[in-house]
Design a protein around this motif. Sequence first.
Motif, PDB file in Angstrom:
ATOM      1  N   VAL A 238       0.854  -1.188   0.000  1.00 48.31           N
ATOM      2  CA  VAL A 238       0.000   0.000   0.000  1.00 48.31           C
ATOM      3  C   VAL A 238       0.893   1.243   0.000  1.00 48.31           C
ATOM      4  O   VAL A 238       1.802   1.349   0.832  1.00 48.31           O
ATOM      5  CB  VAL A 238      -0.929   0.007   1.228  1.00 48.31           C
ATOM      6  CG1 VAL A 238      -1.752   1.289   1.277  1.00 48.31           C
ATOM      7  CG2 VAL A 238      -1.835  -1.210   1.207  1.00 48.31           C
ATOM      8  N   PRO A 239       0.680   2.191  -0.912  1.00 47.44           N
ATOM      9  CA  PRO A 239       1.521   3.393  -0.928  1.00 47.44           C
ATOM     10  C   PRO A 239       1.251   4.281   0.289  1.00 47.44           C
ATOM     11  O   PRO A 239       0.179   4.227   0.885  1.00 47.44           O
ATOM     12  CB  PRO A 239       1.117   4.089  -2.227  1.00 47.44           C
ATOM     13  CG  PRO A 239      -0.263   3.585  -2.519  1.00 47.44           C
ATOM     14  CD  PRO A 239      -0.306   2.184  -1.995  1.00 47.44           C
ATOM     15  N   TYR A 240       2.268   5.095   0.619  1.00 49.62           N
ATOM     16  CA  TYR A 240       2.192   6.023   1.753  1.00 49.62           C
ATOM     17  C   TYR A 240       1.844   5.281   3.048  1.00 49.62           C
ATOM     18  O   TYR A 240       1.017   5.731   3.845  1.00 49.62           O
ATOM     19  CB  TYR A 240       1.171   7.127   1.496  1.00 49.62           C
ATOM     20  CG  TYR A 240       1.469   7.951   0.269  1.00 49.62           C
ATOM     21  CD1 TYR A 240       2.531   8.850   0.248  1.00 49.62           C
ATOM     22  CD2 TYR A 240       0.692   7.820  -0.872  1.00 49.62           C
ATOM     23  CE1 TYR A 240       2.815   9.605  -0.880  1.00 49.62           C
ATOM     24  CE2 TYR A 240       0.957   8.557  -2.004  1.00 49.62           C
ATOM     25  CZ  TYR A 240       2.028   9.449  -2.007  1.00 49.62           C
ATOM     26  OH  TYR A 240       2.294  10.186  -3.131  1.00 49.62           O
ATOM     27  N   ALA A 241       2.486   4.137   3.253  1.00 47.91           N
ATOM     28  CA  ALA A 241       2.210   3.348   4.458  1.00 47.91           C
ATOM     29  C   ALA A 241       2.603   4.101   5.724  1.00 47.91           C
ATOM     30  O   ALA A 241       1.958   3.941   6.763  1.00 47.91           O
ATOM     31  CB  ALA A 241       2.953   2.008   4.380  1.00 47.91           C
ATOM     32  N   THR A 242       3.637   4.923   5.640  1.00 48.18           N
ATOM     33  CA  THR A 242       4.085   5.656   6.833  1.00 48.18           C
ATOM     34  C   THR A 242       3.047   6.673   7.267  1.00 48.18           C
ATOM     35  O   THR A 242       2.747   6.808   8.462  1.00 48.18           O
ATOM     36  CB  THR A 242       5.413   6.365   6.540  1.00 48.18           C
ATOM     37  OG1 THR A 242       6.363   5.398   6.092  1.00 48.18           O
ATOM     38  CG2 THR A 242       5.937   7.050   7.783  1.00 48.18           C
ATOM     39  N   ILE A 243       2.481   7.395   6.298  1.00 52.22           N
ATOM     40  CA  ILE A 243       1.457   8.381   6.639  1.00 52.22           C
ATOM     41  C   ILE A 243       0.239   7.688   7.230  1.00 52.22           C
ATOM     42  O   ILE A 243      -0.351   8.154   8.219  1.00 52.22           O
ATOM     43  CB  ILE A 243       1.079   9.197   5.394  1.00 52.22           C
ATOM     44  CG1 ILE A 243       2.293   9.986   4.887  1.00 52.22           C
ATOM     45  CG2 ILE A 243      -0.076  10.152   5.695  1.00 52.22           C
ATOM     46  CD1 ILE A 243       2.029  10.787   3.646  1.00 52.22           C
ATOM     47  N   PHE A 244      -0.149   6.562   6.651  1.00 52.60           N
ATOM     48  CA  PHE A 244      -1.283   5.812   7.192  1.00 52.60           C
ATOM     49  C   PHE A 244      -0.983   5.306   8.601  1.00 52.60           C
ATOM     50  O   PHE A 244      -1.891   5.203   9.439  1.00 52.60           O
ATOM     51  CB  PHE A 244      -1.628   4.647   6.269  1.00 52.60           C
ATOM     52  CG  PHE A 244      -2.272   5.057   4.982  1.00 52.60           C
ATOM     53  CD1 PHE A 244      -3.201   6.074   4.957  1.00 52.60           C
ATOM     54  CD2 PHE A 244      -1.941   4.434   3.788  1.00 52.60           C
ATOM     55  CE1 PHE A 244      -3.807   6.467   3.773  1.00 52.60           C
ATOM     56  CE2 PHE A 244      -2.533   4.811   2.596  1.00 52.60           C
ATOM     57  CZ  PHE A 244      -3.482   5.841   2.586  1.00 52.60           C
ATOM     58  N   THR A 245       0.270   4.985   8.886  1.00 57.07           N
ATOM     59  CA  THR A 245       0.638   4.551  10.232  1.00 57.07           C
ATOM     60  C   THR A 245       0.454   5.676  11.241  1.00 57.07           C
ATOM     61  O   THR A 245      -0.035   5.460  12.361  1.00 57.07           O
ATOM     62  CB  THR A 245       2.093   4.057  10.250  1.00 57.07           C
ATOM     63  OG1 THR A 245       2.249   2.997   9.302  1.00 57.07           O
ATOM     64  CG2 THR A 245       2.474   3.556  11.634  1.00 57.07           C
TER      65      THR A 245
END
Length: 371
Positions: A238-245
């Motif tokens: 999934v892209p932008y996994a860090t932001i979603f975290t």
Amino acid sequence: MVTLRQPRDVAQILLSVLFLAVMIVACLWIVQPFILGFAWAGTVVVATWPLLLRLQKILFGRRGLAVLVMTLLLFLLFIIPIALLVNSLVDSSGPVIRSITSGEMTVPDLAWLHSIPLVGERLYGAWHSLLEMGGSAIMAKMRPYIGATTTWFVGQAAHIGRFMMHCALMLVFSALLYWRGEHVALGIRHFATRLAGERGDAAVLLAAQAVRAVALGVVVTALVQAILGGIGLAISGVPYATIFTVVMVLTCLVQLGPLLVLVPCIIWLYWSGDTTWGTVLLVWSCVVGTMDNVIRPVLIRMGADLPLILILSGVIGGLIAFGMIGLFIGPVLLAVTWRLFAAWVHEIPSPATDPDVLLHELEELEEKNQQ
């Protein structure tokens, strides 16, 4: 024999109070850069103090070795992940911020709506009808506000230098508190007893329970769920996994859970045709979304259940007031205040009289007074 009472020297009293106030304000002004770091360290030390005592027993009763191990654990398991998370958030959000603020962001065409069975054509037509009625103009008007809001949120995480300073102070103060924890606790209890007697001492003990309850039952649970959910997002592609975290940390802190972020990502994986990783993330989300029911009761052993509105206010208010570090300090401060207030209220029994009976008695009393 009449003893004349000496008149009070009002000027002396006022000057003494003024001098003490000036000294207190000056001391707070001097230590102001260290207050947040010390508060953070105090929260961590209170929450992990039983673990330190266990390590000390394992390490042949040597406090120095136990303090060294705990400091290294804090550095490896707490500081490094948060620092990497903030750096990755800022790096990943840079293109989004530039796209919004430069005006390059346009209303999407949403051509994929055609692939929806039965209603796809209608949805696509309705979307473009909205655009023809002024959707682009609406986007142009909303873009400055979106850019300002997004910039503000990312700016809270962009103060890396200040955040790392608080992290370093937290480590230093944590090591000192681990080393001299009993003496510091005794000094605080002595001061509280001097102020309010036994009530002051009880208030300090209740505050420690509230700190441990929030730190372990709320913050640690939220971090574990968010980190595990972020690992699942990263593995699934999934892209932008860090932001979603980061978003999952917020949703878990306010007791909404990680599924608020994970479910849309699962839908996106299935929609893009990646059913294998979508199924993997679905199974992983079921585990992550329900693990708080197991972790939280284990961590909160003193039964300090806190209202949802209290946690929500602490997270949002702490973020606005103190930045990223406020995510951890805000709920703790409100929880301590809540526990002290609840203990003060419950020092007397609750009213047992029926309200109707009480009102009737008051009416009878008023009639007797009028007669």
